[in-house]
Design a protein around this motif. Structure first.
Motif, PDB file in Angstrom:
ATOM      1  N   VAL A 170     -30.994 -23.708  -6.273  1.00 54.56           N
ATOM      2  CA  VAL A 170     -29.806 -23.153  -6.922  1.00 54.56           C
ATOM      3  C   VAL A 170     -29.136 -22.208  -5.931  1.00 54.56           C
ATOM      4  O   VAL A 170     -29.808 -21.584  -5.103  1.00 54.56           O
ATOM      5  N   PRO A 171     -27.825 -22.097  -5.989  1.00 56.36           N
ATOM      6  CA  PRO A 171     -27.126 -21.202  -5.059  1.00 56.36           C
ATOM      7  C   PRO A 171     -27.305 -19.750  -5.469  1.00 56.36           C
ATOM      8  O   PRO A 171     -27.587 -19.443  -6.633  1.00 56.36           O
ATOM      9  N   PRO A 172     -27.138 -18.828  -4.516  1.00 62.22           N
ATOM     10  CA  PRO A 172     -27.124 -17.412  -4.873  1.00 62.22           C
ATOM     11  C   PRO A 172     -25.808 -17.061  -5.545  1.00 62.22           C
ATOM     12  O   PRO A 172     -24.906 -17.902  -5.643  1.00 62.22           O
ATOM     13  N   GLY A 173     -25.691 -15.830  -5.986  1.00 63.85           N
ATOM     14  CA  GLY A 173     -24.442 -15.383  -6.603  1.00 63.85           C
ATOM     15  C   GLY A 173     -24.704 -14.434  -7.754  1.00 63.85           C
ATOM     16  O   GLY A 173     -25.785 -13.862  -7.884  1.00 63.85           O
ATOM     17  N   PHE A 174     -23.724 -14.293  -8.611  1.00 64.79           N
ATOM     18  CA  PHE A 174     -23.827 -13.390  -9.762  1.00 64.79           C
ATOM     19  C   PHE A 174     -24.568 -14.078 -10.900  1.00 64.79           C
ATOM     20  O   PHE A 174     -24.243 -15.205 -11.280  1.00 64.79           O
ATOM     21  N   ASP A 175     -25.586 -13.408 -11.444  1.00 61.90           N
ATOM     22  CA  ASP A 175     -26.351 -13.949 -12.572  1.00 61.90           C
ATOM     23  C   ASP A 175     -25.864 -13.290 -13.865  1.00 61.90           C
ATOM     24  O   ASP A 175     -26.080 -12.089 -14.064  1.00 61.90           O
ATOM     25  N   SER A 193     -26.857 -11.877  -5.742  1.00 56.58           N
ATOM     26  CA  SER A 193     -27.714 -12.331  -4.647  1.00 56.58           C
ATOM     27  C   SER A 193     -26.883 -13.051  -3.596  1.00 56.58           C
ATOM     28  O   SER A 193     -25.785 -13.546  -3.869  1.00 56.58           O
ATOM     29  N   LYS A 194     -27.431 -13.075  -2.381  1.00 57.40           N
ATOM     30  CA  LYS A 194     -26.789 -13.795  -1.279  1.00 57.40           C
ATOM     31  C   LYS A 194     -27.875 -14.300  -0.336  1.00 57.40           C
ATOM     32  O   LYS A 194     -28.977 -13.751  -0.278  1.00 57.40           O
ATOM     33  N   ASP A 195     -27.570 -15.360   0.425  1.00 62.28           N
ATOM     34  CA  ASP A 195     -28.484 -15.910   1.419  1.00 62.28           C
ATOM     35  C   ASP A 195     -28.044 -15.482   2.810  1.00 62.28           C
ATOM     36  O   ASP A 195     -26.855 -15.521   3.135  1.00 62.28           O
ATOM     37  N   VAL A 196     -29.038 -15.113   3.630  1.00 62.43           N
ATOM     38  CA  VAL A 196     -28.776 -14.676   5.006  1.00 62.43           C
ATOM     39  C   VAL A 196     -29.822 -15.307   5.914  1.00 62.43           C
ATOM     40  O   VAL A 196     -31.017 -15.312   5.589  1.00 62.43           O
ATOM     41  N   VAL A 197     -29.412 -15.841   7.038  1.00 61.16           N
ATOM     42  CA  VAL A 197     -30.345 -16.405   8.017  1.00 61.16           C
ATOM     43  C   VAL A 197     -31.033 -15.256   8.752  1.00 61.16           C
ATOM     44  O   VAL A 197     -30.370 -14.381   9.303  1.00 61.16           O
ATOM     45  N   VAL A 213     -33.379 -15.659   4.082  1.00 64.69           N
ATOM     46  CA  VAL A 213     -33.870 -14.820   2.999  1.00 64.69           C
ATOM     47  C   VAL A 213     -32.782 -14.783   1.935  1.00 64.69           C
ATOM     48  O   VAL A 213     -31.597 -14.905   2.241  1.00 64.69           O
ATOM     49  N   ARG A 214     -33.205 -14.643   0.687  1.00 65.81           N
ATOM     50  CA  ARG A 214     -32.251 -14.425  -0.403  1.00 65.81           C
ATOM     51  C   ARG A 214     -32.390 -12.971  -0.837  1.00 65.81           C
ATOM     52  O   ARG A 214     -33.475 -12.536  -1.234  1.00 65.81           O
ATOM     53  N   ILE A 215     -31.287 -12.229  -0.751  1.00 66.55           N
ATOM     54  CA  ILE A 215     -31.288 -10.797  -1.040  1.00 66.55           C
ATOM     55  C   ILE A 215     -30.686 -10.563  -2.420  1.00 66.55           C
ATOM     56  O   ILE A 215     -29.658 -11.158  -2.782  1.00 66.55           O
ATOM     57  N   TYR A 216     -31.339  -9.694  -3.185  1.00 62.66           N
ATOM     58  CA  TYR A 216     -30.897  -9.370  -4.543  1.00 62.66           C
ATOM     59  C   TYR A 216     -30.618  -7.873  -4.660  1.00 62.66           C
ATOM     60  O   TYR A 216     -31.387  -7.052  -4.142  1.00 62.66           O
ATOM     61  N   ILE A 217     -29.534  -7.528  -5.349  1.00 64.04           N
ATOM     62  CA  ILE A 217     -29.276  -6.127  -5.689  1.00 64.04           C
ATOM     63  C   ILE A 217     -29.012  -6.042  -7.187  1.00 64.04           C
ATOM     64  O   ILE A 217     -28.431  -6.954  -7.797  1.00 64.04           O
ATOM     65  N   PRO A 218     -29.458  -4.936  -7.817  1.00 65.54           N
ATOM     66  CA  PRO A 218     -29.318  -4.801  -9.267  1.00 65.54           C
ATOM     67  C   PRO A 218     -27.901  -4.436  -9.672  1.00 65.54           C
ATOM     68  O   PRO A 218     -27.066  -4.098  -8.818  1.00 65.54           O
ATOM     69  N   LEU A 249     -36.912 -13.495  -9.972  1.00 61.55           N
ATOM     70  CA  LEU A 249     -36.516 -12.310  -9.223  1.00 61.55           C
ATOM     71  C   LEU A 249     -35.256 -11.665  -9.788  1.00 61.55           C
ATOM     72  O   LEU A 249     -35.106 -10.442  -9.724  1.00 61.55           O
ATOM     73  N   ASN A 250     -34.357 -12.461 -10.365  1.00 61.23           N
ATOM     74  CA  ASN A 250     -33.236 -11.855 -11.081  1.00 61.23           C
ATOM     75  C   ASN A 250     -33.755 -10.936 -12.185  1.00 61.23           C
ATOM     76  O   ASN A 250     -33.280  -9.804 -12.353  1.00 61.23           O
TER      77      ASN A 250
END
Length: 322
Positions: free
Chosen positions: A33-38, A45-49, A58-63, A95-96
């Motif tokens: 599934v793509p990252p983004g707003f849940d 979330s976003k993906d970064v090499v 890595v997939r990064i998540y912020i609250p 993780l969300n």
């Protein structure tokens, strides 16, 4: 007549099958599934090499409404080193929920999978990811979310199954190769994938499963000289076992999991190792291996989520009291 190349070497259903010609047929863990707003949790979330060499992300998540510095969790997914990814809906959804519950920043690590990339590739990638995360200490890294929101004085490593194995070994490596400005406060090992040649506790009740797991280890780590007793699979007898680069450990086990005896043994031996930190154990009654990923709305999964969130935030409370 089926050729020998297409014959099944190891049937690890319902997860995957390995064939004699080296192929793998993944039955689970291939969906992404793509990252983004849940919208359920308002987590972004976003993906970064993190490695140009291996193209791993890595997939990064912020609250929601992230402000200031927040505890940082580095998460390693499970899947017997052979399936799943940081982009899997199973881990994305989990993780969300955890990020929203704990109000933390999380970095979910992708690593190369076996058998295409034999061990120790997963360990090498996980360490590269940890170093990439640490490069943001001081606010000068390539990813602004980490520069702005990650508290590098309060970092936890975590993972389930194979990811729990990885989290332990990354914590040991933190002692051997210290990273400036990166304080590993604790680790959370969920149903960790640890093994050994001789059965302990209730492992004796699962002879067929033990044989398959031992065989899998030989396939995905063919250069091992001691099979399931090598330090990666069975870290207890490793001289570095008690050299964890953190002060707190939470081990989660499930009552009906073949890996439960090793989780209990890990806690017991860690307390005796001279390490000197605090060890907590949480057992989920009546549950199977990684049940919380497949039944996230059940009562035991909710209790486990809260326990992990509270454990991560203990580090924040301790820092305030200093």
């Amino acid at each position: 007549m089926e050729s020998s190349a297409s014959e099944i070497l190891l049937d690890f259903s319902p997860m995957f099958r390995l064939y004699k010609d080296g192929r793998i047929e993944r039955l689970l863990g291939t969906e992404i599934v793509p990252p983004g707003f849940d919208p359920k949790t308002n987590v972004e979330s976003k993906d970064v090499v993190y490695s140009q060499e291996t193209a791993q992300i890595v997939r990064i998540y912020i609250p929601p409404n992230a402000a200031g510095k927040l505890p940082l969790l580095v998460y390693f997914h499970g899947g017997a080193f052979c399936i799943e990814s940081a982009s899997s809906p199973t881990y994305h959804n989990y993780l969300n929920a955890l990020v929203a519950e704990a109000n933390i920043v999380t970095v979910s690590v992708d690593y190369r999978l076996a058998p295409e990339h034999l061990l120790p590739a997963a360990y090498d990638d996980s360490w590269d990811a940890a170093k990439w995360v640490a490069s943001h200490f001081g606010g000068n890294g390539p990813e602004e979310w980490l520069n702005r929101h990650a508290d590098f004085n309060n970092v936890c490593f975590s993972g389930d199954s194979a990811g729990g194995n990885l989290a332990h070994h990354m914590a040991v490596k933190m002692t051997k190769e210290k990273i400036d400005g990166f304080n590993l406060a604790g680790i959370v090992l969920t149903h960790p994938y640890f093994k050994g040649k001789e059965p302990i506790g209730d492992e004796i009740k699962f002879p067929a499963e033990r044989e398959k797991i031992d065989m899998l280890w030989q396939i995905i780590y063919p250069t091992t000289t001691s099979g399931s007793d090598d330090k990666w699979s069975n870290p207890i007898d490793d001289p570095s076992f008690g050299s964890l680069g953190c002060s707190r450990v939470l081990v989660c086990v499930a009552e009906n999991d073949i890996f439960k005896p090793r989780g209990l043994y890990y806690c017991e031996k860690l307390k005796q190792s001279g390490w000197g930190g605090e060890v907590e154990l949480m057992e989920s009654p009546g549950e199977e291996h990684v049940f919380h990923l497949h039944k996230p709305s059940c009562e035991n999964a909710a209790a486990k989520l809260k326990k992990v969130a509270d454990f991560i935030n203990q580090g924040k409370s301790r820092l305030k009291s200093l």
